[in-house]
Design an enzyme around this catalytic site. Structure first.
Site, short mmCIF file in Angstrom:
data_model
loop_
_atom_site.label_atom_id
_atom_site.label_comp_id
_atom_site.label_asym_id
_atom_site.label_seq_id
_atom_site.Cartn_x
_atom_site.Cartn_y
_atom_site.Cartn_z
N TYR A 1 -9.51 14.94 -6.78
CA TYR A 1 -8.58 14.32 -7.73
C TYR A 1 -7.58 15.34 -8.28
O TYR A 1 -6.36 15.13 -8.25
CB TYR A 1 -9.35 13.67 -8.86
CG TYR A 1 -8.48 12.98 -9.88
CD1 TYR A 1 -7.87 11.77 -9.58
CD2 TYR A 1 -8.28 13.53 -11.15
CE1 TYR A 1 -7.06 11.12 -10.51
CE2 TYR A 1 -7.47 12.88 -12.08
CZ TYR A 1 -6.87 11.69 -11.76
OH TYR A 1 -6.07 11.06 -12.68
N ALA A 2 -8.10 16.47 -8.78
CA ALA A 2 -7.21 17.46 -9.39
C ALA A 2 -6.26 18.05 -8.36
O ALA A 2 -5.10 18.33 -8.68
CB ALA A 2 -8.03 18.56 -10.06
N ALA A 3 -6.73 18.24 -7.13
CA ALA A 3 -5.84 18.78 -6.09
C ALA A 3 -4.65 17.85 -5.87
O ALA A 3 -3.50 18.30 -5.72
CB ALA A 3 -6.61 18.98 -4.78
N SER A 4 -4.91 16.54 -5.86
CA SER A 4 -3.81 15.58 -5.66
C SER A 4 -2.84 15.59 -6.83
O SER A 4 -1.62 15.46 -6.66
CB SER A 4 -4.37 14.17 -5.43
OG SER A 4 -4.98 13.66 -6.61
N LYS A 5 -3.37 15.78 -8.05
CA LYS A 5 -2.51 15.82 -9.23
C LYS A 5 -1.76 17.14 -9.34
O LYS A 5 -0.63 17.19 -9.83
CB LYS A 5 -3.34 15.55 -10.49
CG LYS A 5 -3.89 14.12 -10.58
CD LYS A 5 -2.77 13.09 -10.66
CE LYS A 5 -3.32 11.69 -10.93
NZ LYS A 5 -2.25 10.68 -11.12
N SER B 1 -1.93 14.10 -14.79
CA SER B 1 -3.25 14.17 -15.43
C SER B 1 -3.42 15.52 -16.09
O SER B 1 -2.95 16.55 -15.57
CB SER B 1 -4.36 13.98 -14.39
OG SER B 1 -5.64 14.27 -14.94
N ASP C 1 0.87 -1.17 0.00
CA ASP C 1 0.00 0.00 0.00
C ASP C 1 0.91 1.23 0.00
O ASP C 1 1.59 1.50 0.99
CB ASP C 1 -0.89 -0.02 1.24
CG ASP C 1 -1.81 1.19 1.32
OD1 ASP C 1 -1.68 2.12 0.51
OD2 ASP C 1 -2.67 1.20 2.23
#
Length: 275
Positions: A155-159, A142, A63
């Site tokens: 999602y976009a914040a992590s990318k 991404s 993990d």
């Protein structure tokens, strides 16, 4: 042509989708593949497929959001191979939601895997990259990190975070001759997005195709071989990605112009908490 004969390639997130296809491509070109993901059964299926094609592969379950898991996997790689020539980080989870309906647990998990997982793996595996011959690291980011639509907050914040990490890391490692690249695809037809694509929170405006995994995997391989800094896929979206980075409001404008009733559609998806 066996571009990667006798090289060790670690593919993180290699049990399905882009990671799996990338592992197959590198194996076909002679690399010893090491797959890392959570599900050992799916990893073993990929290992079996690579070996059936005449390639070499091994799988370690880990993990990536758990530092101790990552340390154990890297320790086993070091004991067996002593070095890593190529690292491809493609592990990710995908989660869409309006902010008010956000499941904080899933939002945090997005950051833990998409961003912190990359940090954990990079930090632990760098000593082995330094011992490698090719010294290449490629991250799958991404297009949404530049062209960000609504409901992509988690999602976009992590990318975005991953992109910032890559841009800084590249400068740190350049004096050592270590290549740091990123491949930024638009939507890709994988299990990651299959439950969301084309639905109301994931409408694609005209001109944005859904990619297959094969060209993305070829793009990753090409990025390693040519030591590219960044590759946007499809390539015709490169100018749009650069424009959106400089002028984020262009994305909003394009959605509103190209998707009929866009503002009304957005409002219909927002679930407000009851008081």
């Amino acid at each position: 042509m066996k571009h990667f004969s006798n090289e060790v390639a670690v593919i993180v997130g290699g049990s399905s989708g882009i990671g799996k296809e990338t592992a197959l491509r590198f194996a076909d070109r002679g690399a010893q593949i090491i797959l890392i993901a959570r599900g050992i059964e799916r990893l073993q299926e990929v290992v079996a497929e690579i070996r059936k094609r005449g390639g070499k592969a091994e799988a370690f379950s880990a993990d990536v959001s758990n530092m101790e898991d990552v340390k154990k996997a890297v320790r086993r790689i070091e004991e067996t191979y002593g070095r890593v020539d190529v690292l491809v980080y493609s592990a990710a989870i995908f989660y869409l939601s309006s902010v008010e309906a956000l499941d904080i647990r899933l939002a945090k998990q997005s950051m833990e895997i998409n961003y912190w997982g990359a940090v954990h793996v990079t930090r632990e595996i760098l000593p082995l990259i330094r011992k490698g011959k090719r010294k290449s690291i490629v991250y799958v980011t991404s297009l949404s990190a530049q062209c960000t639509p609504p409901f992509f907050t988690a999602y976009a914040a992590s990318k975005h975070a991953l992109r910032g990490f890559i841009l800084s890391l590249r400068q740190e490692l350049r004096p050592e001759g270590i290549h740091v690249g990123m491949v930024s695809p638009g939507p890709v037809n994988t299990p990651l997005i299959e439950n969301d694509i084309h639905k109301n929170m994931y409408r694609l405006p005209p001109g944005v195709p859904v990619l297959k995994t094969q060209p993305v995997a070829e793009g990753i391989l090409s990025t390693v071989v040519k030591r590219r800094k960044e590759l946007v896929l499809p390539r015709r979206m490169t100018a749009a990605a650069r424009l959106a980075s400089a002028f984020p409001s262009c994305v909003e404008w394009y959605y509103r112009l190209s998707v009929p009733g866009w503002d009304k559609l957005i409002r219909a998806q927002i679930k407000r908490p009851t008081v």
